[in-house]
Design a protein around this motif. Structure first.
Motif, PDB file in Angstrom:
ATOM      1  N   TYR A   1      -4.472  35.674  14.045  1.00 10.16           N
ATOM      2  CA  TYR A   1      -3.124  35.551  14.582  1.00 10.16           C
ATOM      3  C   TYR A   1      -2.984  36.347  15.883  1.00 10.16           C
ATOM      4  O   TYR A   1      -2.363  35.888  16.840  1.00 10.16           O
ATOM      5  CB  TYR A   1      -2.108  36.040  13.544  1.00 10.16           C
TER       6      TYR A   1
ATOM      7  N   PHE B   1       6.422  29.107  25.738  1.00  9.82           N
ATOM      8  CA  PHE B   1       6.295  30.363  24.995  1.00  9.82           C
ATOM      9  C   PHE B   1       7.100  30.280  23.697  1.00  9.82           C
ATOM     10  O   PHE B   1       6.591  30.596  22.619  1.00  9.82           O
ATOM     11  CB  PHE B   1       6.781  31.517  25.867  1.00  9.82           C
ATOM     12  N   VAL B   2       8.366  29.849  23.802  1.00 11.21           N
ATOM     13  CA  VAL B   2       9.223  29.872  22.621  1.00 11.21           C
ATOM     14  C   VAL B   2       8.683  28.943  21.543  1.00 11.21           C
ATOM     15  O   VAL B   2       8.514  29.345  20.387  1.00 11.21           O
ATOM     16  CB  VAL B   2      10.668  29.507  22.999  1.00 11.21           C
TER      17      VAL B   2
ATOM     18  N   MET C   1       8.807  29.240  29.765  1.00 12.55           N
ATOM     19  CA  MET C   1       9.624  29.764  28.668  1.00 12.55           C
ATOM     20  C   MET C   1       9.650  28.800  27.493  1.00 12.55           C
ATOM     21  O   MET C   1       9.516  29.202  26.334  1.00 12.55           O
ATOM     22  CB  MET C   1      11.036  30.005  29.191  1.00 12.55           C
TER      23      MET C   1
ATOM     24  N   HIS D   1       5.437  30.284  20.123  1.00 11.02           N
ATOM     25  CA  HIS D   1       5.673  31.517  19.382  1.00 11.02           C
ATOM     26  C   HIS D   1       6.263  31.195  18.013  1.00 11.02           C
ATOM     27  O   HIS D   1       5.905  31.829  17.014  1.00 11.02           O
ATOM     28  CB  HIS D   1       6.620  32.402  20.194  1.00 11.02           C
ATOM     29  N   VAL D   2       7.148  30.193  17.957  1.00 10.25           N
ATOM     30  CA  VAL D   2       7.671  29.753  16.667  1.00 10.25           C
ATOM     31  C   VAL D   2       6.508  29.348  15.768  1.00 10.25           C
ATOM     32  O   VAL D   2       6.418  29.775  14.607  1.00 10.25           O
ATOM     33  CB  VAL D   2       8.633  28.561  16.840  1.00 10.25           C
TER      34      VAL D   2
ATOM     35  N   VAL E   1       4.666  32.568  14.568  1.00 11.04           N
ATOM     36  CA  VAL E   1       5.274  33.436  13.561  1.00 11.04           C
ATOM     37  C   VAL E   1       5.432  32.731  12.222  1.00 11.04           C
ATOM     38  O   VAL E   1       5.322  33.370  11.166  1.00 11.04           O
ATOM     39  CB  VAL E   1       6.615  34.023  14.028  1.00 11.04           C
TER      40      VAL E   1
ATOM     41  N   VAL F   1       0.179  34.433  25.215  1.00 12.65           N
ATOM     42  CA  VAL F   1       0.828  35.245  26.250  1.00 12.65           C
ATOM     43  C   VAL F   1       0.131  35.077  27.590  1.00 12.65           C
ATOM     44  O   VAL F   1       0.778  34.894  28.630  1.00 12.65           O
ATOM     45  CB  VAL F   1       0.824  36.724  25.816  1.00 12.65           C
TER      46      VAL F   1
ATOM     47  N   LEU G   1       2.282  33.277  10.723  1.00 12.03           N
ATOM     48  CA  LEU G   1       2.133  34.674  10.313  1.00 12.03           C
ATOM     49  C   LEU G   1       2.776  34.906   8.950  1.00 12.03           C
ATOM     50  O   LEU G   1       2.182  35.551   8.078  1.00 12.03           O
ATOM     51  CB  LEU G   1       2.748  35.601  11.355  1.00 12.03           C
TER      52      LEU G   1
ATOM     53  N   GLU H   1      -1.885  34.861  19.551  1.00 14.85           N
ATOM     54  CA  GLU H   1      -0.766  35.314  20.374  1.00 14.85           C
ATOM     55  C   GLU H   1      -1.242  35.793  21.746  1.00 14.85           C
ATOM     56  O   GLU H   1      -0.563  35.566  22.740  1.00 14.85           O
ATOM     57  CB  GLU H   1      -0.002  36.436  19.673  1.00 14.85           C
ATOM     58  N   ILE H   2      -2.408  36.431  21.804  1.00 11.02           N
ATOM     59  CA  ILE H   2      -2.891  36.878  23.119  1.00 11.02           C
ATOM     60  C   ILE H   2      -3.164  35.656  23.988  1.00 11.02           C
ATOM     61  O   ILE H   2      -2.812  35.620  25.171  1.00 11.02           O
ATOM     62  CB  ILE H   2      -4.159  37.743  22.985  1.00 11.02           C
TER      63      ILE H   2
ATOM     64  N   PHE I   1       0.861  31.717  28.975  1.00 10.03           N
ATOM     65  CA  PHE I   1       2.265  31.722  29.428  1.00 10.03           C
ATOM     66  C   PHE I   1       2.371  32.357  30.812  1.00 10.03           C
ATOM     67  O   PHE I   1       3.019  31.817  31.709  1.00 10.03           O
ATOM     68  CB  PHE I   1       3.115  32.495  28.413  1.00 10.03           C
TER      69      PHE I   1
END
Lengths: 463, 380
Positions: A131, A161-162, A158, A165-166, A169, A139, A172, A135-136, A142
C-alpha cells in the motif's frame, strides 16, 4: 536481490546530471530488467527482511517470486525506454512551458521515485508495504501531472489524486481487516480473507483499474499528463490493480469464485462500452486512454477464469504494457514533432513519419493480439473461458471484445497514419523519439516466439 | 526537575524585563531541563522548542513571551507522569492559560475576537475541571458529558468550534501555531486517562457524534476556504475529529488507539507549526508539499501512521462505519492541502526555513516503532 537496488543509483545520480540524466536512468533500468529476466528463467524465489512493525502488520520485507519477476521485468523495461524517450520530449515540453533545462533535476527525482516505487510494489512481501508503494507511486505521478501536464493540469491532477486515493484507502481498510483475520499482513502467511475485506479491496481496485462507471478520471489523467508520464501511467500503473487482485486471488479465491459470472459480465461490459467509446474520441491521447479502460476489462474478465485466467492476467499485463507504451510514445512523438493531437488534423502521416507509423502498427498489434505477445494473452483468456463456461454465450462475448479491439485499432491506424495525406512538410524526428518504440516492438514480437520461460515461470506459480 | 525548570524560568523571565535576550535563554534552558528520553516526549519537546524559537519572528518587543511555550511544555511533560487529580487540573490550566497572552500579543487582532477566545477558554476550563471532579466523585454520566463538552470547547471540536477560524485567521500566525500544536496534548491526555474505554452508551454516542461532525465540518470548511490561515483552522478542527474518534474504542484496543491519537496529534502539530511559520516567513515549495502529504496521510509519512493506528483500533472495536468515515474524510481533505502547499514558494527568512525544515524532518518519520512503543509505555 541486487537488481532491486540498482535503480537507487539512478534515483540519486540522475537529478545531479540533470539534462543527461536519461542515460543513467536508462542504463540502470536496463540492467535491472536484464537481471530480472534471468530470474524469470531460473525461477528463483527470495526474501529480504527489513524491519518489524507492531501487530497486526508484522515483518516488512521484500519478496520475489515468478509473478513479481514477470511484472518487475515489464516495469523495469518500460521505465528504461521511457526514460530515454523523456529526454527529447521533456526538452520540448519545458521549452513550451518557458522553463529552463534546469527543470530536469526535479523531473528526474519524480520520474525515478515513481518508477522505483512501482518496481518495489511488485516485490513487496507485506500488504502494508504494498500500500505504501501504491501511494508513493500515486503521489509522484500526481506531482508529475501537476507540474508538467497539459490543459487544466491542476484540476486534472487533483481529479486523478482524489479518485486514486479513494481506491487506495478502500484497499487499506480491506488490508487492515485481512490483518485482523490472520494476525499478520505478510503475504505468504495469509490464509483467508473475510468477505468484507475482499469487497473493500475489490471496490478499491475497480476504481483504480478502472471498471465501467469508475473510469471517469482516467481519460482526463492519461490524456493531460505529459506523454512520458502517460506512457508509464497507462501501461504500468493501472494494471498494478490487476496485480493486487491476483495476489489476493492466490491466497483466497472465494470472493471471485462465488461472484464469478457477475464479475465476468462486468469486465465484459467495461471492455465493450469503453471499446465503443474509443470511436467517439477526437483527441489521440484520449482515444488511447479509453482503449486502456477497454483493455483493463480483459483483466477483470481473466481473473474469473481459473488457472488459465491467471495466466491471462499476467500476459495481458505484459502485452498491454508493451503495446500502450509504444502507442503513447508515438502519440507523443506526433505532438513533439508536429504539435498535433486532434484526429481531424491527422491523416496520411505515414508519408511524413513512416517510422512512427510502423511502430504504432506493432503497438496496435499488441492490443488486438496479432502476432505479438498479445496473442498469447488472448489465447489464455479464451482457453480459460472454455474451461470455465464452456463453448457458449460467454465465449462469444470474449470473441466479441477481441474483434472490437481489432476494429478500433485499425480504425485509429487508418485515421492517423493512412488515408489521404494532409500535406505536412517532412520533419526530422530525433532518434530518441523512435528507437525506444522499436525496441519494445521487437521485444513484444520476440516474446511470442520465446514464451517458454514465461509460461514455465507461471506454471511454477500454480504448482 | 520540573521545579528546577520552573525556578529557572521565573528568574529568567523576571530578568528579561531588563535584558530581553535572557528570556529566550531561560526558556530554552528550562525546556532542556525537563527533557526526558522518551521518543514521544522528545518530539513534544522539539515542538515546544520550535514554538519558542519561531516566536522570534514576531519581534523582540516582549522578552517575557518566550517563557510561555516553556511553561506549557513543563505542564505537558508533568501531566504525562502524574495521575492525581489536583496535579492534572493544574497541568490543564497551566497548559491553557499562556495561550491567552499569546493571542493578545498579535497586532491586528480585533477586541471582539480576543474576548471571544478568552470567554470560550474560561468556559472550557470550568466545564472540563468540573467534569473531571464529578467523574472522580463517581457521577460518571454527567461528568463525562461535561468533560467532553469542555474538551470540545478547549481544542475546538465542531459544533463548538466557533472561535477557531476567527482566532486562527486574525491572530499572529506564530501564536496560532502554538495554540494548534502545544496546547492540544494535555486535554487529550487527560481525556484518554479518564474516559478511555469506560464510557456508557449515551456518552459514547455523544462522542461519536462530536467526532463525525467535527471531521465533516472541518473538511468542508477547509474545502471552501481560500485564505491559508483559515484553511489551517478548519484542518485543525478536522484533525481534532480524527483524534477524538480514537476515544470511542473498546478497552482492549485502547493502547493502540492512544498511540494512534498521539501520533496524529504530533503529525498535526508538526504540520501546523510548519505551515504557520511558512505563512509568516515563507517556505520552499517542495517542503510544503511534503508537509501537505503528511497531513493528508500518505504513507509512509508520520500523518499516515496516526490515521493507520486510529483506523486499526476502530476496526478492531467493530466501529467499521467510523473507520470508513475517517477514511472518506482523509480523502476529502486532499484538495485543500494541495491548494495550501501551492501558497508557498520559497523561504524568506533563515529562521523560518529552519523551523519548516525540522517540521518536514519529523514528518518524514517512516519507521513508527520508537514513537509507537513510547506511546504504549507512557500509556501504562
Amino acid at each position: 536481490m541486487i537488481e532491486l537496488f540498482i535503480p537507487v543509483i539512478a534515483l540519486i545520480l540522475a537529478p545531479i546530471f540533470r539534462v543527461r540524466g536519461h542515460w543513467i536512468t536508462f542504463v540502470a533500468y536496463v540492467a535491472t530488467s536484464a537481471i530480472v529476466f534471468f530470474r524469470i528463467v531460473s525461477g528463483e524465489v527470495y526474501y529480504l527482511k527489513i524491519a518489524k512493525l507492531p501487530d497486526p502488520i508484522g515483518y516488512i520485507y521484500l519478496f520475489g517470486d515468478s509473478v513479481s519477476h514477470i511484472f518487475g521485468f515489464t516495469i523495469a523495461l518500460v521505465s528504461a525506454l521511457v526514460a530515454l524517450y523523456s529526454h527529447p520530449y521533456m526538452s520540448h515540453r519545458f521549452e513550451e512551458m518557458g522553463l529552463s533545462s534546469k527543470e530536469f533535476g526535479r523531473y528526474w527525482v519524480l520520474y525515478n521515485s515513481y518508477t522505483y516505487s512501482m518496481l518495489l510494489l511488485v516485490y513487496s512481501g507485506n500488504l502494508l508495504l504494498l500500500y505504501t508503494f501504491l501511494e508513493i507511486s500515486l503521489v509522484t505521478s500526481f506531482l508529475l501531472i501537476h507540474y508538467y501536464g497539459y490543459g487544466n493540469r491542476r484540476w486534472v491532477s487533483m481529479l486523478y489524486f482524489v479518485w486514486t486515493h479513494v481506491a487506495g484507502v478502500l484497499a487499506l481498510l480491506g488490508f487492515i481487516l485481512i490483518g485482523f483475520e490472520n494476525n499478520t499482513l505478510l503475504i505468504p502467511l495469509l490464509k483467508s480473507i473475510p468477505t468484507l475485506a475482499w469487497l473493500l479491496v475489490f471496490l478499491g481496485m475497480i476504481v483504480k483499474l478502472p471498471g465501467l462507471g469508475f473510469h471517469i478520471w482516467l481519460p482526463y489523467a492519461h490524456a493531460e499528463a505529459p506523454t512520458p508520464v502517460s506512457a508509464l501511467l497507462s501501461p504500468l500503473t493501472v494494471g498494478l490493480a490487476g496485480y493486487i487482485l491476483l495476489r489476493l486471488y492466490e491466497i483466497d479465491p472465494s470472493f471471485i469464485l462465488s461472484h464469478r459470472t457477475a464479475i465476468f459480465i462486468y469486465g465484459f461490459l467495461t471492455s465493450f462500452v469503453a471499446g465503443l467509446l474509443v470511436f467517439r474520441q477526437k483527441d489521440l491521447k484520449r482515444l488511447l486512454a479509453y482503449s486502456t479502460v477497454s483493455q483493463m476489462g480483459y483483466i477483470l474478465m481473466a481473473i474469473c477464469l481459473g488457472t488459465y485466467g491467471v495466466f491471462g492476467v499476467i500476459v495481458q499485463y505484459v502485452s498491454h504494457a508493451f503495446g500502450k507504451a509504444i502507442l503513447f510514445m508515438s502519440a507523443g512523438s506526433i505532438i513533439a514533432v508536429y504539435g498535433l493531437r486532434n484526429l481531424d488534423d491527422m491523416g496520411g502521416l505515414h508519408e511524413q513519419i513512416p517510422q512512427i507509423a510502423n511502430a504504432s502498427l506493432i503497438g496496435f498489434m499488441n492490443l488486438s493480439g496479432v502476432l505479438t505477445v498479445g496473442l498469447l494473452g488472448e489465447f489464455f483468456i479464451l482457453r480459460g473461458v472454455l474451461e470455465v463456461f464452456g463453448l457458449g454465450r460467454m465465449a462469444i462475448l470474449v470473441v466479441l471484445v477481441f474483434i472490437l479491439s481489432g476494429l478500433y485499432s485499425f480504425y485509429t491506424m487508418k485515421n492517423v497514419f493512412y488515408g489521404k495525406p494532409k500535406g505536412y512538410e517532412v520533419k526530422r524526428v530525433p532518434k530518441c523519439l523512435t528507437v525506444p518504440l522499436f525496441v519494445i516492438g521487437v521485444l513484444s514480437i520476440a516474446l511470442l516466439f520465446y514464451a517458454d520461460p514465461i509460461v514455465k515461470a507461471m506454471m511454477g506459480v500454480v504448482r | 526537575m520540573e521545579i528546577l525548570a520552573l525556578i529557572v524560568l521565573t528568574m529568567g523571565t523576571a530578568l528579561s524585563l531588563r535584558w530581553k535576550r535572557l528570556g529566550v535563554i531561560a526558556g530554552i534552558a528550562s525546556i532542556l531541563l525537563v527533557l526526558r528520553f522518551e521518543p514521544l516526549l522528545l518530539i513534544v519537546t522539539l515542538i515546544a522548542l520550535m514554538n519558542l524559537i519561531s516566536l522570534d519572528l514576531i519581534g523582540r518587543k516582549y522578552g517575557t513571551v518566550f517563557a510561555l511555550p516553556a511553561l506549557m511544555l513543563i505542564a505537558t511533560v508533568h501531566a504525562f507522569y502524574t495521575s492525581d487529580l489536583p496535579s492534572l487540573i493544574v497541568c490543564f490550566i497551566v497548559a491553557s492559560v499562556p495561550t491567552y497572552a499569546l493571542v493578545l500579543i498579535s497586532e491586528d487582532l480585533r477586541t471582539k475576537t480576543a474576548i471571544k477566545y478568552v470567554t470560550f477558554m474560561v468556559t472550557a476550563t470550568i466545564l472540563f475541571v468540573l467534569g473531571l471532579i464529578l467523574i472522580y466523585e463517581n457521577f460518571k454520566l454527567i461528568g463525562s458529558f461535561l468533560l467532553l463538552t469542555g474538551l470540545a470547547l478547549e481544542v475546538g471540536i465542531a459544533p463548538l468550534h466557533e472561535w477557531v477560524p476567527d482566532v486562527f485567521s486574525e491572530a499572529d500566525p506564530i501564536s496560532a501555531s502554538i495554540i494548534a500544536s502545544l496546547a492540544k496534548f494535555v486535554p487529550f491526555l487527560i481525556a484518554f486517562r479518564v474516559l478511555g474505554g469506560e464510557m456508557d452508551f449515551l456518552s459514547l454516542t455523544f462522542l461519536i457524534a462530536l467526532a463525525v461532525i467535527s471531521m465533516f465540518v472541518g473538511n468542508i470548511g477547509g474545502l471552501t476556504s481560500n485564505e491559508p490561515s483559515r484553511i489551517l483552522a478548519y484542518s485543525t478542527i478536522a484533525n481534532m475529529g480524527y483524534v477524538i474518534s480514537a476515544l470511542a474504542v473498546n478497552p482492549l484496543s485502547l493502547p493502540v488507539a492512544f498511540a494512534g491519537a498521539f501520533i496524529q496529534l504530533l503529525a498535526n502539530s508538526v504540520g501546523k507549526v510548519g505551515f504557520f511559520t511558512a505563512i509568516k516567513g515563507g517556505a520552499n515549495r517542495l517542503l510544503s508539499f511534503i508537509l501537505s502529504f503528511s497531513m493528508i496521510g500518505v504513507p509512509p509519512l508520520l500523518g499516515f501512521w496516526g490515521k493507520f493506528f486510529i483506523a486499526t483500533s476502530l476496526l478492531k472495536s467493530n466501529l467499521t462505519f467510523l473507520a470508513i468515515i475517517l477514511v472518506v474524510n482523509s480523502v476529502m481533505s486532499v484538495p485543500y492541502y494541495v491548494r495550501l502547499a501551492r501558497f508557498f514558494d520559497r523561504g524568506r527568512s533563515a529562521l523560518a526555513s529552519a523551523v519548516v525544515g525540522v517540521c518536514v524532518l519529523i514528518s518524514l518519520t517512516i519507521y513508527p516503532n520508537p514513537i509507537y512503543y513510547s506511546c504504549l509505555s507512557v500509556w501504562r
